[in-house]
Design a protein around this motif. Structure first.
Motif, PDB file in Angstrom:
ATOM      1  N   GLU A   9       0.831  -1.207   0.000  1.00 54.94           N
ATOM      2  CA  GLU A   9       0.000   0.000   0.000  1.00 54.94           C
ATOM      3  C   GLU A   9       0.868   1.260   0.000  1.00 54.94           C
ATOM      4  OE1 GLU A   9      -3.921  -1.444   2.503  1.00 54.94           O
ATOM      5  OE2 GLU A   9      -2.056  -1.042   3.601  1.00 54.94           O
ATOM      6  N   TYR A  10       1.934   1.212   0.764  1.00 54.64           N
ATOM      7  CA  TYR A  10       2.861   2.342   0.809  1.00 54.64           C
ATOM      8  C   TYR A  10       3.455   2.609  -0.576  1.00 54.64           C
ATOM      9  CZ  TYR A  10       7.341   4.706   1.519  1.00 54.64           C
ATOM     10  OH  TYR A  10       8.416   5.547   1.407  1.00 54.64           O
ATOM     11  N   LEU A  11       3.964   1.573  -1.215  1.00 54.63           N
ATOM     12  CA  LEU A  11       4.578   1.746  -2.533  1.00 54.63           C
ATOM     13  C   LEU A  11       3.565   2.177  -3.581  1.00 54.63           C
ATOM     14  CD1 LEU A  11       7.048  -1.278  -2.481  1.00 54.63           C
ATOM     15  CD2 LEU A  11       7.619   1.151  -2.249  1.00 54.63           C
ATOM     16  N   ALA A  12       2.301   1.793  -3.406  1.00 55.17           N
ATOM     17  CA  ALA A  12       1.242   2.175  -4.355  1.00 55.17           C
ATOM     18  C   ALA A  12       0.937   3.675  -4.290  1.00 55.17           C
ATOM     19  CB  ALA A  12      -0.020   1.358  -4.088  1.00 55.17           C
ATOM     20  N   LEU A  13       1.347   4.361  -3.221  1.00 54.91           N
ATOM     21  CA  LEU A  13       1.138   5.810  -3.150  1.00 54.91           C
ATOM     22  C   LEU A  13       1.880   6.527  -4.272  1.00 54.91           C
ATOM     23  CD1 LEU A  13       1.482   6.472   0.689  1.00 54.91           C
ATOM     24  CD2 LEU A  13      -0.625   6.550  -0.671  1.00 54.91           C
ATOM     25  N   GLU A  34       5.049   8.572  -6.223  1.00 55.25           N
ATOM     26  CA  GLU A  34       5.841   9.745  -5.856  1.00 55.25           C
ATOM     27  C   GLU A  34       4.933  10.842  -5.331  1.00 55.25           C
ATOM     28  OE1 GLU A  34       8.653  11.026  -8.794  1.00 55.25           O
ATOM     29  OE2 GLU A  34       9.103   8.973  -9.380  1.00 55.25           O
ATOM     30  N   THR A  35       5.429  11.554  -4.310  1.00 53.92           N
ATOM     31  CA  THR A  35       4.669  12.644  -3.714  1.00 53.92           C
ATOM     32  C   THR A  35       5.578  13.855  -3.537  1.00 53.92           C
ATOM     33  OG1 THR A  35       5.219  12.113  -1.425  1.00 53.92           O
ATOM     34  CG2 THR A  35       3.311  10.973  -2.368  1.00 53.92           C
ATOM     35  N   SER A  36       4.984  15.017  -3.282  1.00 59.30           N
ATOM     36  CA  SER A  36       5.793  16.217  -3.031  1.00 59.30           C
ATOM     37  C   SER A  36       6.315  16.230  -1.602  1.00 59.30           C
ATOM     38  CB  SER A  36       4.978  17.481  -3.307  1.00 59.30           C
ATOM     39  OG  SER A  36       3.820  17.496  -2.489  1.00 59.30           O
ATOM     40  N   GLN A  37       5.711  15.436  -0.719  1.00 56.70           N
ATOM     41  CA  GLN A  37       6.197  15.305   0.647  1.00 56.70           C
ATOM     42  C   GLN A  37       7.068  14.060   0.749  1.00 56.70           C
ATOM     43  OE1 GLN A  37       2.699  15.405   0.183  1.00 56.70           O
ATOM     44  NE2 GLN A  37       2.610  17.610   0.445  1.00 56.70           N
ATOM     45  N   ARG A  38       7.853  14.015   1.787  1.00 63.41           N
ATOM     46  CA  ARG A  38       8.655  12.834   2.064  1.00 63.41           C
ATOM     47  C   ARG A  38       7.796  11.922   2.936  1.00 63.41           C
ATOM     48  NH1 ARG A  38      15.051  13.244   3.300  1.00 63.41           N
ATOM     49  NH2 ARG A  38      14.968  14.236   1.292  1.00 63.41           N
ATOM     50  N   VAL A  39       7.384  10.785   2.384  1.00 59.56           N
ATOM     51  CA  VAL A  39       6.523   9.850   3.098  1.00 59.56           C
ATOM     52  C   VAL A  39       7.327   8.576   3.342  1.00 59.56           C
ATOM     53  CG1 VAL A  39       4.355   8.573   3.077  1.00 59.56           C
ATOM     54  CG2 VAL A  39       4.494  10.794   1.915  1.00 59.56           C
ATOM     55  N   GLU A  40       7.517   8.246   4.626  1.00 65.36           N
ATOM     56  CA  GLU A  40       8.290   7.072   5.005  1.00 65.36           C
ATOM     57  C   GLU A  40       7.370   6.089   5.718  1.00 65.36           C
ATOM     58  OE1 GLU A  40      12.618   8.884   5.938  1.00 65.36           O
ATOM     59  OE2 GLU A  40      11.020   9.649   7.217  1.00 65.36           O
ATOM     60  N   LEU A  41       7.717   4.811   5.662  1.00 60.15           N
ATOM     61  CA  LEU A  41       6.933   3.762   6.304  1.00 60.15           C
ATOM     62  C   LEU A  41       7.730   3.174   7.459  1.00 60.15           C
ATOM     63  CD1 LEU A  41       4.426   1.846   6.259  1.00 60.15           C
ATOM     64  CD2 LEU A  41       5.771   0.369   4.723  1.00 60.15           C
ATOM     65  N   PHE A  42       7.125   3.229   8.661  1.00 62.59           N
ATOM     66  CA  PHE A  42       7.756   2.651   9.837  1.00 62.59           C
ATOM     67  C   PHE A  42       6.772   1.722  10.527  1.00 62.59           C
ATOM     68  CE2 PHE A  42      10.250   6.633   9.483  1.00 62.59           C
ATOM     69  CZ  PHE A  42      11.511   6.068   9.358  1.00 62.59           C
ATOM     70  N   ASP A  43       6.928   0.434  10.290  1.00 66.74           N
ATOM     71  CA  ASP A  43       6.153  -0.589  11.004  1.00 66.74           C
ATOM     72  C   ASP A  43       4.650  -0.352  10.953  1.00 66.74           C
ATOM     73  OD1 ASP A  43       8.658  -1.694  11.666  1.00 66.74           O
ATOM     74  OD2 ASP A  43       8.792  -0.397  13.430  1.00 66.74           O
ATOM     75  N   GLY A  44       4.140  -0.084   9.753  1.00 70.27           N
ATOM     76  CA  GLY A  44       2.699   0.076   9.557  1.00 70.27           C
ATOM     77  C   GLY A  44       2.199   1.499   9.643  1.00 70.27           C
ATOM     78  N   GLY A  72       8.201  -3.630   5.667  1.00 70.38           N
ATOM     79  CA  GLY A  72       7.403  -2.676   6.420  1.00 70.38           C
ATOM     80  C   GLY A  72       8.159  -1.517   7.038  1.00 70.38           C
ATOM     81  N   ARG A  73       9.443  -1.389   6.751  1.00 65.48           N
ATOM     82  CA  ARG A  73      10.243  -0.288   7.311  1.00 65.48           C
ATOM     83  C   ARG A  73      11.068   0.330   6.188  1.00 65.48           C
ATOM     84  NH1 ARG A  73      13.297  -1.676  12.697  1.00 65.48           N
ATOM     85  NH2 ARG A  73      11.152  -1.659  13.474  1.00 65.48           N
ATOM     86  N   ILE A  74      10.569   1.467   5.662  1.00 59.03           N
ATOM     87  CA  ILE A  74      11.204   2.105   4.508  1.00 59.03           C
ATOM     88  C   ILE A  74      11.372   3.608   4.755  1.00 59.03           C
ATOM     89  CG2 ILE A  74      11.091   2.532   2.023  1.00 59.03           C
ATOM     90  CD1 ILE A  74       9.315   0.036   1.782  1.00 59.03           C
ATOM     91  N   MET A 122      18.554   6.253  13.431  1.00 59.36           N
ATOM     92  CA  MET A 122      19.892   5.747  13.724  1.00 59.36           C
ATOM     93  C   MET A 122      19.805   4.301  14.208  1.00 59.36           C
ATOM     94  SD  MET A 122      22.691   7.219  16.408  1.00 59.36           S
ATOM     95  CE  MET A 122      23.717   8.257  15.415  1.00 59.36           C
ATOM     96  N   HIS A 123      18.876   4.025  15.100  1.00 58.55           N
ATOM     97  CA  HIS A 123      18.673   2.662  15.600  1.00 58.55           C
ATOM     98  C   HIS A 123      18.249   1.728  14.461  1.00 58.55           C
ATOM     99  CE1 HIS A 123      17.277  -0.711  17.982  1.00 58.55           C
ATOM    100  NE2 HIS A 123      16.101  -0.593  17.396  1.00 58.55           N
ATOM    101  N   TYR A 124      17.313   2.180  13.643  1.00 54.73           N
ATOM    102  CA  TYR A 124      16.829   1.347  12.544  1.00 54.73           C
ATOM    103  C   TYR A 124      17.940   1.033  11.539  1.00 54.73           C
ATOM    104  CZ  TYR A 124      11.927   2.048  13.946  1.00 54.73           C
ATOM    105  OH  TYR A 124      10.735   2.051  14.616  1.00 54.73           O
TER     106      TYR A 124
END
Length: 182
Positions: free
Chosen positions: A16-20, A22-32, A77-79, A122-124
């Protein structure tokens, strides 16, 4: 994208995240969950371009590639979308870069995301096995280079105004904070 984001129920999947797209905002995926930030400031982009210019020639000399603001898949799930990455050669048409292909990740600390860059990401990145992590302080150009030890980073080198950060791995390069922030 707005309707798709606000009408979504439950945790986001990687698909679902990848289906969004390209966007003008920076959209990251962290564990759902989606982490959305506005476009970077001109100061941030200037630092990114200047640092990228320094690192690109060094990367090419050792068969690596420099990329800006790309999806890096740390695990399913973590991008996140780091500011700069040095990677080994990959298929540039893939929707993301696998963490195993990243040799160095760089984040430029913005006032609004300091906690994310200094702690969470940093942890991720360390947990994903990325060996080198470079942080740039946006206001001063101060540099901190970390090397992974187990599942965390240890500061390897730092440079403020008047000093030089000398990278010897994964590339050989010298970076002066004054070259990034006048």
């Amino acid at each position: 994208m707005t309707v798709a984001v606000f009408d979504h129920e439950g945790p986001w999947t990687e698909e679902e995240y990848l289906a969004l797209g390209e966007t003008s905002q920076r959209v990251e995926l962290f564990d759902g969950s989606l982490h959305v930030t506005p476009a970077p400031t001109p100061r941030h982009q200037r630092i990114s371009r200047k640092l990228g210019n320094i690192l690109e020639a060094a990367a090419e000399a050792v068969g690596l590639e420099l990329l800006e603001a790309v999806n890096v898949r740390l695990r399913p799930g973590r991008i996140p979308i780091p500011d700069l990455v040095l990677i080994r050669p990959v298929n540039l048409d893939d929707p993301y870069i696998e963490a195993a292909d990243v040799r160095l990740v760089c984040e430029i600390i913005s006032p609004g995301n300091a906690a994310t860059d200094n702690v969470l990401e940093m942890h991720y990145y360390a947990s994903a096995g990325i060996e080198w992590y470079l942080l740039v302080e946006q206001s001063t150009g101060g540099l901190r280079l970390y090397q992974r030890h187990g599942c965390h980073y240890v500061e390897h080198q730092a440079a403020g105004r008047g000093a030089v950060l000398e990278l010897n791995a994964p590339v050989k390069a010298k970076v002066r904070p004054e070259d990034l922030v006048p």
